[in-house]
Design an enzyme around this catalytic site. Structure first.
Site, PDB file in Angstrom:
ATOM      1  N   LYS A   8      10.006  17.231   9.240  1.00  0.00           N
ATOM      2  CA  LYS A   8      10.360  18.428  10.030  1.00  0.00           C
ATOM      3  C   LYS A   8       9.110  19.109  10.585  1.00  0.00           C
ATOM      4  O   LYS A   8       9.057  19.446  11.760  1.00  0.00           O
ATOM      5  CB  LYS A   8      11.120  19.460   9.169  1.00  0.00           C
ATOM      6  CG  LYS A   8      12.449  18.965   8.625  1.00  0.00           C
ATOM      7  CD  LYS A   8      13.187  20.065   7.872  1.00  0.00           C
ATOM      8  CE  LYS A   8      12.493  20.523   6.604  1.00  0.00           C
ATOM      9  NZ  LYS A   8      12.503  19.517   5.507  1.00  0.00           N
ATOM     10  N   ARG A  83      18.820  26.879   5.672  1.00  0.00           N
ATOM     11  CA  ARG A  83      19.002  25.898   4.601  1.00  0.00           C
ATOM     12  C   ARG A  83      20.238  26.187   3.764  1.00  0.00           C
ATOM     13  O   ARG A  83      20.508  25.433   2.828  1.00  0.00           O
ATOM     14  CB  ARG A  83      17.780  25.925   3.688  1.00  0.00           C
ATOM     15  CG  ARG A  83      16.712  24.875   4.037  1.00  0.00           C
ATOM     16  CD  ARG A  83      15.513  25.204   3.183  1.00  0.00           C
ATOM     17  NE  ARG A  83      14.701  24.137   2.739  1.00  0.00           N
ATOM     18  CZ  ARG A  83      13.494  23.844   3.227  1.00  0.00           C
ATOM     19  NH1 ARG A  83      13.034  24.476   4.288  1.00  0.00           N
ATOM     20  NH2 ARG A  83      12.753  22.929   2.677  1.00  0.00           N
ATOM     21  N   ARG A 122       1.629  12.449   0.212  1.00  0.00           N
ATOM     22  CA  ARG A 122       1.258  13.605   1.027  1.00  0.00           C
ATOM     23  C   ARG A 122       0.216  14.468   0.301  1.00  0.00           C
ATOM     24  O   ARG A 122       0.344  14.753  -0.876  1.00  0.00           O
ATOM     25  CB  ARG A 122       2.514  14.444   1.304  1.00  0.00           C
ATOM     26  CG  ARG A 122       2.244  15.786   1.946  1.00  0.00           C
ATOM     27  CD  ARG A 122       3.457  16.345   2.619  1.00  0.00           C
ATOM     28  NE  ARG A 122       4.408  16.973   1.715  1.00  0.00           N
ATOM     29  CZ  ARG A 122       5.537  17.563   2.137  1.00  0.00           C
ATOM     30  NH1 ARG A 122       5.835  17.575   3.416  1.00  0.00           N
ATOM     31  NH2 ARG A 122       6.354  18.112   1.278  1.00  0.00           N
ATOM     32  N   ARG A 150       0.788  18.653  -2.760  1.00  0.00           N
ATOM     33  CA  ARG A 150       1.516  19.919  -2.678  1.00  0.00           C
ATOM     34  C   ARG A 150       2.186  20.161  -4.029  1.00  0.00           C
ATOM     35  O   ARG A 150       2.765  19.231  -4.584  1.00  0.00           O
ATOM     36  CB  ARG A 150       2.563  19.827  -1.550  1.00  0.00           C
ATOM     37  CG  ARG A 150       2.618  21.082  -0.714  1.00  0.00           C
ATOM     38  CD  ARG A 150       3.523  20.888   0.468  1.00  0.00           C
ATOM     39  NE  ARG A 150       4.898  21.236   0.137  1.00  0.00           N
ATOM     40  CZ  ARG A 150       5.853  21.369   1.054  1.00  0.00           C
ATOM     41  NH1 ARG A 150       5.587  21.170   2.330  1.00  0.00           N
ATOM     42  NH2 ARG A 150       7.068  21.682   0.701  1.00  0.00           N
ATOM     43  N   ARG A 161      14.553  19.049  -5.338  1.00  0.00           N
ATOM     44  CA  ARG A 161      14.646  19.462  -3.930  1.00  0.00           C
ATOM     45  C   ARG A 161      15.687  18.625  -3.178  1.00  0.00           C
ATOM     46  O   ARG A 161      16.399  19.125  -2.310  1.00  0.00           O
ATOM     47  CB  ARG A 161      13.269  19.371  -3.254  1.00  0.00           C
ATOM     48  CG  ARG A 161      12.336  20.502  -3.725  1.00  0.00           C
ATOM     49  CD  ARG A 161      10.883  20.223  -3.415  1.00  0.00           C
ATOM     50  NE  ARG A 161      10.602  20.186  -2.002  1.00  0.00           N
ATOM     51  CZ  ARG A 161       9.577  19.503  -1.463  1.00  0.00           C
ATOM     52  NH1 ARG A 161       8.754  18.810  -2.250  1.00  0.00           N
ATOM     53  NH2 ARG A 161       9.382  19.534  -0.184  1.00  0.00           N
TER      54      ARG A 161
HETATM   55  P1  AMP Z   1       9.304  23.346   3.272  1.00  0.00           P
HETATM   56  O1  AMP Z   1       7.870  23.491   3.592  1.00  0.00           O
HETATM   57  O2  AMP Z   1      10.203  23.601   4.453  1.00  0.00           O
HETATM   58  O3  AMP Z   1       9.629  22.048   2.577  1.00  0.00           O
HETATM   59  O4  AMP Z   1       9.648  24.503   2.209  1.00  0.00           O
HETATM   60  C1  AMP Z   1       9.013  24.541   0.946  1.00  0.00           C
HETATM   61  C2  AMP Z   1       9.788  25.438  -0.011  1.00  0.00           C
HETATM   62  O5  AMP Z   1       9.861  26.761   0.535  1.00  0.00           O
HETATM   63  C3  AMP Z   1      11.251  25.035  -0.223  1.00  0.00           C
HETATM   64  O6  AMP Z   1      11.394  24.028  -1.224  1.00  0.00           O
HETATM   65  C4  AMP Z   1      11.848  26.377  -0.649  1.00  0.00           C
HETATM   66  O7  AMP Z   1      11.501  26.704  -1.977  1.00  0.00           O
HETATM   67  C5  AMP Z   1      11.116  27.353   0.267  1.00  0.00           C
HETATM   68  N1  AMP Z   1      11.840  27.523   1.565  1.00  0.00           N
HETATM   69  C6  AMP Z   1      11.406  27.180   2.816  1.00  0.00           C
HETATM   70  N2  AMP Z   1      12.324  27.469   3.752  1.00  0.00           N
HETATM   71  C7  AMP Z   1      13.382  27.994   3.086  1.00  0.00           C
HETATM   72  C8  AMP Z   1      14.664  28.466   3.493  1.00  0.00           C
HETATM   73  N3  AMP Z   1      15.062  28.452   4.772  1.00  0.00           N
HETATM   74  N4  AMP Z   1      15.488  28.927   2.504  1.00  0.00           N
HETATM   75  C9  AMP Z   1      15.117  28.963   1.217  1.00  0.00           C
HETATM   76  N5  AMP Z   1      13.943  28.519   0.761  1.00  0.00           N
HETATM   77  C10 AMP Z   1      13.074  28.036   1.690  1.00  0.00           C
END
Ligand code: AMP
Length: 205
Positions: A8, A83, A122, A150, A161
């Protein structure tokens, strides 16, 4: 949209460049808040490191703030949001207030086995947060900082996740499928440029 590791962020950055519109990535905004040590960052941390979603009201606050401004005129990309169905509904209310419509939802489809492999390879920069692959050397190509995995890419957190994605995020796609917003499904397996080509073709339709 897409599961963790679908690409993404990578595809969002390419699209941002291609379309010349800003991209709001809730994950990036949360990581930035953590680095800056804000109260929101501290609250988000325990959810993120456990592979859980940050509460909807926190996320909707972030998106509301990001979209306030001249965004309605120029358009925008939302990356990693919504999400949950509650977030999609909240977004609907924010967009109604701004009198803006979504043009498309892009769903990047990648099988679990590929995701687990990608995430274990990653690394991210401890200082600026850039994401790099296994062949990118020992220091950050952007700022020279240290590269580290990460924190939420540990195998047990990745499993959680993926579960969270299936339970809470996959229903958002069904929700959009029954709305008037077109859902563009893209095969996310391939090189970055192959997938970018599919995204471009999909949204131009
Ligand atoms: P990402 O970088 O998009 O994979 O997001 C990393 C983490 O941030 C996720 O596993 C969630 O803990 C939190 N997070 C990011 N976007 C959202 C969202 N729209 N709703 C809830 N948690 C989020």
């Amino acid at each position: 949209m897409g599961p963790p590791g679908a690409g993404k962020g990578t595809q969002g950055e390419i699209l941002e460049e291609d379309l010349g519109v800003p991209r709001y990535a809730t994950g990036d905004i949360l990581r930035e808040a953590r680095r800056a040590g804000t109260e929101m960052g501290r609250e988000a941390r325990r959810y993120m490191d456990a592979g859980e979603l940050v509460p909807d009201d926190v996320i909707l606050g972030i998106v509301r703030e990001a979209l306030a401004g001249e965004v309605a005129e120029r358009g925008f990309i939302l990356d990693g949001f919504p999400r949950t169905v509650a977030q999609a509904e909240g977004l609907g209310r924010i967009l109604d207030e701004l009198d803006v419509r979504l043009d498309a939802v892009v769903d990047i489809d990648v099988p679990d086995a590929v995701i687990v492999r990608r995430l274990s390879d990653r690394r991210v920069c401890r200082d600026c947060g850039s994401v790099v692959g296994p062949d990118d050397g020992e220091t950050c190509p952007t700022c020279g900082g240290d590269l580290v995995p990460r924190p939420d890419d540990r195998p047990e957190t990745v499993r959680r996740r993926l579960e969270v994605y299936r339970e809470q995020t996959a229903p958002v796609l069904a929700w959009y499928a029954s709305s008037t917003v077109p859902v563009v499904r893209v095969d996310g397996v391939g090189t970055v440029m192959e997938v970018a080509g599919r995204v471009r073709t999909g949204i131009s339709r």
